[in-house]
Motif scaffolding. Structure first.
Motif, mmCIF file in Angstrom:
data_model
loop_
_atom_site.group_PDB
_atom_site.id
_atom_site.type_symbol
_atom_site.label_atom_id
_atom_site.label_comp_id
_atom_site.label_asym_id
_atom_site.label_seq_id
_atom_site.Cartn_x
_atom_site.Cartn_y
_atom_site.Cartn_z
ATOM 1 N N ALA A 18 -7.787 67.857 -3.581
ATOM 2 C CA ALA A 18 -7.638 69.306 -3.555
ATOM 3 C C ALA A 18 -8.223 69.987 -4.782
ATOM 4 O O ALA A 18 -8.661 71.124 -4.710
ATOM 5 C CB ALA A 18 -6.161 69.678 -3.424
ATOM 6 N N CYS A 19 -8.260 69.304 -5.893
ATOM 7 C CA CYS A 19 -8.699 69.957 -7.129
ATOM 8 C C CYS A 19 -10.146 69.661 -7.470
ATOM 9 O O CYS A 19 -10.556 69.882 -8.605
ATOM 10 C CB CYS A 19 -7.790 69.558 -8.278
ATOM 11 N N GLY A 20 -10.936 69.173 -6.544
ATOM 12 C CA GLY A 20 -12.325 68.866 -6.855
ATOM 13 C C GLY A 20 -12.430 67.729 -7.847
ATOM 14 O O GLY A 20 -11.931 66.648 -7.599
ATOM 15 N N THR A 21 -13.021 67.980 -8.993
ATOM 16 C CA THR A 21 -13.259 66.900 -9.951
ATOM 17 C C THR A 21 -12.156 66.730 -10.983
ATOM 18 O O THR A 21 -12.181 65.776 -11.740
ATOM 19 C CB THR A 21 -14.588 67.124 -10.694
ATOM 20 N N ARG A 22 -11.180 67.627 -11.034
ATOM 21 C CA ARG A 22 -10.097 67.480 -12.011
ATOM 22 C C ARG A 22 -9.176 66.333 -11.600
ATOM 23 O O ARG A 22 -8.936 66.101 -10.422
ATOM 24 C CB ARG A 22 -9.294 68.776 -12.118
ATOM 25 N N ARG A 23 -8.631 65.654 -12.575
ATOM 26 C CA ARG A 23 -7.762 64.518 -12.293
ATOM 27 C C ARG A 23 -6.330 64.939 -11.970
ATOM 28 O O ARG A 23 -5.601 64.207 -11.344
ATOM 29 C CB ARG A 23 -7.765 63.545 -13.462
ATOM 30 N N THR A 24 -5.937 66.091 -12.432
ATOM 31 C CA THR A 24 -4.608 66.606 -12.103
ATOM 32 C C THR A 24 -4.733 68.084 -11.776
ATOM 33 O O THR A 24 -5.687 68.746 -12.151
ATOM 34 C CB THR A 24 -3.614 66.449 -13.277
ATOM 35 N N ASP A 25 -3.755 68.591 -11.080
ATOM 36 C CA ASP A 25 -3.685 70.013 -10.798
ATOM 37 C C ASP A 25 -3.322 70.704 -12.111
ATOM 38 O O ASP A 25 -2.288 70.413 -12.711
ATOM 39 C CB ASP A 25 -2.624 70.267 -9.729
ATOM 40 N N GLN A 26 -4.169 71.600 -12.569
ATOM 41 C CA GLN A 26 -3.955 72.201 -13.883
ATOM 42 C C GLN A 26 -2.723 73.101 -13.939
ATOM 43 O O GLN A 26 -2.151 73.289 -14.997
ATOM 44 C CB GLN A 26 -5.206 72.963 -14.314
ATOM 45 N N GLN A 27 -2.303 73.637 -12.816
ATOM 46 C CA GLN A 27 -1.124 74.499 -12.834
ATOM 47 C C GLN A 27 0.164 73.693 -12.877
ATOM 48 O O GLN A 27 1.078 74.014 -13.618
ATOM 49 C CB GLN A 27 -1.121 75.421 -11.620
ATOM 50 N N SER A 28 0.249 72.646 -12.083
ATOM 51 C CA SER A 28 1.503 71.895 -12.005
ATOM 52 C C SER A 28 1.495 70.610 -12.827
ATOM 53 O O SER A 28 2.550 70.046 -13.089
ATOM 54 C CB SER A 28 1.816 71.545 -10.550
ATOM 55 N N GLY A 29 0.302 70.120 -13.195
ATOM 56 C CA GLY A 29 0.219 68.865 -13.924
ATOM 57 C C GLY A 29 0.390 67.639 -13.054
ATOM 58 O O GLY A 29 0.508 66.531 -13.558
ATOM 59 N N THR A 30 0.411 67.825 -11.751
ATOM 60 C CA THR A 30 0.595 66.704 -10.838
ATOM 61 C C THR A 30 -0.743 66.241 -10.276
ATOM 62 O O THR A 30 -1.749 66.944 -10.368
ATOM 63 C CB THR A 30 1.498 67.096 -9.654
ATOM 64 N N LEU A 31 -0.737 65.082 -9.687
ATOM 65 C CA LEU A 31 -1.933 64.597 -9.008
ATOM 66 C C LEU A 31 -2.200 65.480 -7.789
ATOM 67 O O LEU A 31 -1.265 66.000 -7.170
ATOM 68 C CB LEU A 31 -1.748 63.144 -8.578
ATOM 69 N N PRO A 32 -3.469 65.638 -7.426
ATOM 70 C CA PRO A 32 -3.815 66.539 -6.322
ATOM 71 C C PRO A 32 -3.560 65.926 -4.952
ATOM 72 O O PRO A 32 -3.537 64.703 -4.795
ATOM 73 C CB PRO A 32 -5.320 66.753 -6.530
ATOM 74 N N ALA A 33 -3.388 66.790 -3.965
ATOM 75 C CA ALA A 33 -3.340 66.334 -2.566
ATOM 76 C C ALA A 33 -4.669 65.666 -2.259
ATOM 77 O O ALA A 33 -5.693 65.948 -2.892
ATOM 78 C CB ALA A 33 -3.111 67.527 -1.643
ATOM 79 N N ALA A 34 -4.678 64.762 -1.283
ATOM 80 C CA ALA A 34 -5.890 64.004 -0.967
ATOM 81 C C ALA A 34 -6.090 63.889 0.533
ATOM 82 O O ALA A 34 -5.127 63.925 1.303
ATOM 83 C CB ALA A 34 -5.809 62.607 -1.565
ATOM 84 N N CYS A 35 -7.340 63.716 0.928
ATOM 85 C CA CYS A 35 -7.635 63.342 2.310
ATOM 86 C C CYS A 35 -7.396 61.838 2.418
ATOM 87 O O CYS A 35 -7.135 61.156 1.412
ATOM 88 C CB CYS A 35 -9.075 63.696 2.681
ATOM 89 N N ALA A 36 -7.503 61.287 3.614
ATOM 90 C CA ALA A 36 -7.250 59.864 3.801
ATOM 91 C C ALA A 36 -8.163 59.011 2.923
ATOM 92 O O ALA A 36 -7.712 58.053 2.285
ATOM 93 C CB ALA A 36 -7.428 59.491 5.276
ATOM 94 N N ILE A 37 -9.440 59.347 2.849
ATOM 95 C CA ILE A 37 -10.374 58.535 2.067
ATOM 96 C C ILE A 37 -10.124 58.708 0.570
ATOM 97 O O ILE A 37 -10.180 57.741 -0.192
ATOM 98 C CB ILE A 37 -11.833 58.830 2.458
ATOM 99 N N GLY A 38 -9.807 59.913 0.135
ATOM 100 C CA GLY A 38 -9.444 60.105 -1.266
ATOM 101 C C GLY A 38 -8.209 59.288 -1.633
ATOM 102 O O GLY A 38 -8.148 58.675 -2.702
ATOM 103 N N ALA A 39 -7.240 59.259 -0.743
ATOM 104 C CA ALA A 39 -6.021 58.480 -0.992
ATOM 105 C C ALA A 39 -6.321 56.984 -1.001
ATOM 106 O O ALA A 39 -5.753 56.242 -1.811
ATOM 107 C CB ALA A 39 -4.969 58.813 0.059
#
Length: 138
Positions: A37-58
């Motif tokens: 969900a966050c493109g190239t960032r490793r974490t969501d900058q607002q919440s500090g959590t890992l981003p949602a992912a599609c099946a292949i990203g996961a």
């Protein structure tokens, strides 16, 4: 070391990679139209959590243990030279989705009616099927 290889001593098997992918989506949510969900960032900058992912990203996270924006570089390279838990798991899941839904993982994942629960269930079922057919206990 080629970009698609990982330390084989630390690399999960296909079934474990798919289970980790299911756990990832269960915890962080499903995303459509991109790996994360966050493109190239490793974490969501607002919440500090890992981003949602599609099946292949996961699946990528399940294999590598981190957010990788473009885990294989190209689909052609993935299908012509599967080299690790990530590529093996994606190819297995592609076949699993095609056999059951007549679609690619991307097309199936991105369908407007697809839910996180659908993807989590399919990843777990594919992991169980792989484990029983290949004797993969990892």
């Amino acid at each position: 070391m080629p970009k698609n290889t990982v330390n084989p001593k630390l690399t999960p098997g296909v079934a474990e990679t798919l289970r980790r992918a299911a756990d990832y989506i269960d915890r962080h949510g499903l995303h459509k139209a991109d790996y994360f969900a966050c493109g190239t960032r490793r974490t969501d900058q607002q919440s500090g959590t890992l981003p949602a992912a599609c099946a292949i990203g996961a699946i990528s996270y399940g294999a590598y243990g981190r957010v990788r924006r473009d885990p294989w570089g190209s689909y052609v390279a993935l299908t012509s030279t599967p080299t690790n838990a990530f590529s093996d798991a994606v190819l297995w899941f592609e076949q699993y989705v095609d056999d059951r839904h007549g679609n690619t993982v991307s097309g199936w994942n991105d369908h407007p009616d697809r839910t996180a629960a659908d993807v989590v269930a399919a990843l777990r079922a594919a992991a169980d099927e792989y484990a029983s057919s290949a004797g993969d206990v990892r």
